[in-house]
Design a protein around this motif. Structure first.
Motif, mmCIF file in Angstrom:
data_model
loop_
_atom_site.group_PDB
_atom_site.id
_atom_site.type_symbol
_atom_site.label_atom_id
_atom_site.label_comp_id
_atom_site.label_asym_id
_atom_site.label_seq_id
_atom_site.Cartn_x
_atom_site.Cartn_y
_atom_site.Cartn_z
ATOM 1 N N THR A 95 56.235 28.904 36.037
ATOM 2 C CA THR A 95 56.786 30.115 36.640
ATOM 3 C C THR A 95 57.578 30.931 35.632
ATOM 4 N N ASN A 96 57.552 32.242 35.830
ATOM 5 C CA ASN A 96 58.468 33.130 35.115
ATOM 6 C C ASN A 96 59.421 33.785 36.130
ATOM 7 N N GLY A 97 59.480 33.194 37.305
ATOM 8 C CA GLY A 97 60.342 33.710 38.364
ATOM 9 C C GLY A 97 59.675 34.777 39.208
ATOM 10 N N LEU A 98 58.661 35.409 38.661
ATOM 11 C CA LEU A 98 57.922 36.448 39.379
ATOM 12 C C LEU A 98 56.579 35.912 39.859
ATOM 13 N N ASN A 99 55.916 35.175 38.985
ATOM 14 C CA ASN A 99 54.628 34.553 39.290
ATOM 15 C C ASN A 99 54.780 33.039 39.204
ATOM 16 N N HIS A 100 54.302 32.357 40.239
ATOM 17 C CA HIS A 100 54.389 30.898 40.300
ATOM 18 C C HIS A 100 52.970 30.333 40.382
ATOM 19 N N TYR A 101 52.724 29.294 39.595
ATOM 20 C CA TYR A 101 51.437 28.603 39.626
ATOM 21 C C TYR A 101 51.702 27.126 39.867
ATOM 22 N N PHE A 102 50.940 26.556 40.799
ATOM 23 C CA PHE A 102 51.090 25.156 41.168
ATOM 24 C C PHE A 102 49.757 24.455 40.937
ATOM 25 N N CYS A 103 49.811 23.271 40.356
ATOM 26 C CA CYS A 103 48.586 22.516 40.065
ATOM 27 C C CYS A 103 48.768 21.057 40.435
ATOM 28 N N GLN A 104 47.663 20.435 40.786
ATOM 29 C CA GLN A 104 47.635 18.987 40.968
ATOM 30 C C GLN A 104 46.732 18.421 39.885
ATOM 31 N N MET A 105 47.185 17.361 39.248
ATOM 32 C CA MET A 105 46.433 16.758 38.151
ATOM 33 C C MET A 105 45.269 15.931 38.677
ATOM 34 N N ASP A 106 44.184 15.983 37.933
ATOM 35 C CA ASP A 106 43.024 15.119 38.144
ATOM 36 C C ASP A 106 42.828 14.390 36.821
ATOM 37 N N PHE A 107 43.514 13.257 36.673
ATOM 38 C CA PHE A 107 43.502 12.530 35.403
ATOM 39 C C PHE A 107 42.117 11.961 35.093
ATOM 40 N N GLU A 124 40.251 14.759 33.701
ATOM 41 C CA GLU A 124 41.047 15.459 32.683
ATOM 42 C C GLU A 124 41.136 16.964 32.929
ATOM 43 N N LYS A 125 41.514 17.321 34.164
ATOM 44 C CA LYS A 125 41.721 18.733 34.478
ATOM 45 C C LYS A 125 42.758 18.847 35.585
ATOM 46 N N TYR A 126 43.091 20.084 35.951
ATOM 47 C CA TYR A 126 44.015 20.307 37.044
ATOM 48 C C TYR A 126 43.411 21.292 38.024
ATOM 49 N N HIS A 127 43.851 21.169 39.278
ATOM 50 C CA HIS A 127 43.374 22.035 40.348
ATOM 51 C C HIS A 127 44.548 22.883 40.819
ATOM 52 N N PHE A 128 44.329 24.174 40.959
ATOM 53 C CA PHE A 128 45.382 25.059 41.438
ATOM 54 C C PHE A 128 45.590 24.860 42.935
ATOM 55 N N LEU A 129 46.864 24.941 43.339
ATOM 56 C CA LEU A 129 47.268 24.775 44.736
ATOM 57 C C LEU A 129 47.985 26.021 45.212
ATOM 58 N N GLU A 130 48.072 26.166 46.523
ATOM 59 C CA GLU A 130 48.829 27.279 47.111
ATOM 60 C C GLU A 130 50.331 27.055 46.937
ATOM 61 N N GLU A 131 50.772 25.787 47.023
ATOM 62 C CA GLU A 131 52.189 25.468 46.889
ATOM 63 C C GLU A 131 52.367 23.995 46.539
ATOM 64 N N LEU A 132 53.585 23.640 46.182
ATOM 65 C CA LEU A 132 53.923 22.245 45.900
ATOM 66 C C LEU A 132 54.151 21.500 47.211
ATOM 67 N N PRO A 133 53.946 20.186 47.198
ATOM 68 C CA PRO A 133 54.242 19.426 48.421
ATOM 69 C C PRO A 133 55.750 19.383 48.682
ATOM 70 N N ASN A 134 56.092 19.332 49.959
ATOM 71 C CA ASN A 134 57.481 19.121 50.355
ATOM 72 C C ASN A 134 57.839 17.659 50.134
ATOM 73 N N TYR A 135 59.132 17.390 50.036
ATOM 74 C CA TYR A 135 59.581 16.010 49.878
ATOM 75 C C TYR A 135 59.371 15.231 51.160
ATOM 76 N N LYS A 136 58.740 14.093 51.036
ATOM 77 C CA LYS A 136 58.618 13.139 52.127
ATOM 78 C C LYS A 136 58.834 11.775 51.508
ATOM 79 N N LEU A 137 59.780 11.046 51.987
ATOM 80 C CA LEU A 137 60.162 9.767 51.400
ATOM 81 C C LEU A 137 58.969 8.855 51.153
ATOM 82 N N ASN A 138 58.049 8.773 52.100
ATOM 83 C CA ASN A 138 56.929 7.835 51.975
ATOM 84 C C ASN A 138 55.758 8.378 51.193
ATOM 85 N N SER A 139 55.746 9.675 50.866
ATOM 86 C CA SER A 139 54.566 10.243 50.219
ATOM 87 C C SER A 139 54.645 10.229 48.703
ATOM 88 N N LEU A 140 55.815 9.939 48.142
ATOM 89 C CA LEU A 140 55.938 10.004 46.678
ATOM 90 C C LEU A 140 55.470 8.736 46.019
#
Length: 151
Positions: free
Chosen positions: A120-132, A135-151
């Motif tokens: 992010t530069n504060g104006l534009n935000h990019y979110f990705c999920q890794m596909d190890f 060896e690439k990443y996939h763009f997402l609409e947003e980051l996941p919210n915190y959930k104790l059991n999901s991390l």
């Protein structure tokens, strides 16, 4: 400082020797307010207030080694097991997010192995999920919210 593409957050400021500082809730101290720090502090509040990550899982501006060189990451969110869940690269608002920015965070992530990335530069935000595996990443609409059991 200019308005960023985040919700409005409340910050504490201090003026000392003609320099303005902003209070960092993670480092628990005042930091000189630069355009990049303005973005970083908005990201921290975004993680705390909107995504509900606990203070204890967030770390700001620490040194890491990449190919034997000392680099600094901007923000990380840890999983409770200590692995890195989100790696975030912040740029000043006037810095255009380009392929070089994604290359930088990808180099850092070769060492850190984060599941999610944010650029992010504060104006534009990019979110990705890794596909190890591929060896690439996939763009997402947003980051996941915190959930104790999901991390």
């Amino acid at each position: 400082m200019r308005k960023l593409n985040f919700q409005l957050y409340h910050f504490r400021f201090k003026n000392s020797e003609n320099k303005v500082s902003i209070f960092d809730a993670i480092r628990k101290k005042f930091i000189i307010l630069t355009p990049e720090e303005w973005v970083r502090q908005h990201v921290v509040q975004f993680l705390l207030e909107e995504k509900k990550y606990p203070h204890s899982l967030i770390n700001v501006e620490k040194v890491l080694k990449v190919n034997g060189l000392r680099k600094r990451y901007d923000v990380v969110v840890y999983s409770p097991d200590g692995s890195i869940f989100i790696l975030i690269e912040c740029k000043a608002p006037e810095i255009k997010i380009a392929q070089a920015t994604f290359d930088q965070i990808a180099r850092y992530n070769m060492t850190m192995k984060s599941q999610f990335l944010m650029v992010t530069n504060g104006l534009n935000h990019y979110f990705c999920q890794m596909d190890f595996e591929n060896e690439k990443y996939h763009f997402l609409e947003e980051l996941p919210n915190y959930k104790l059991n999901s991390l």
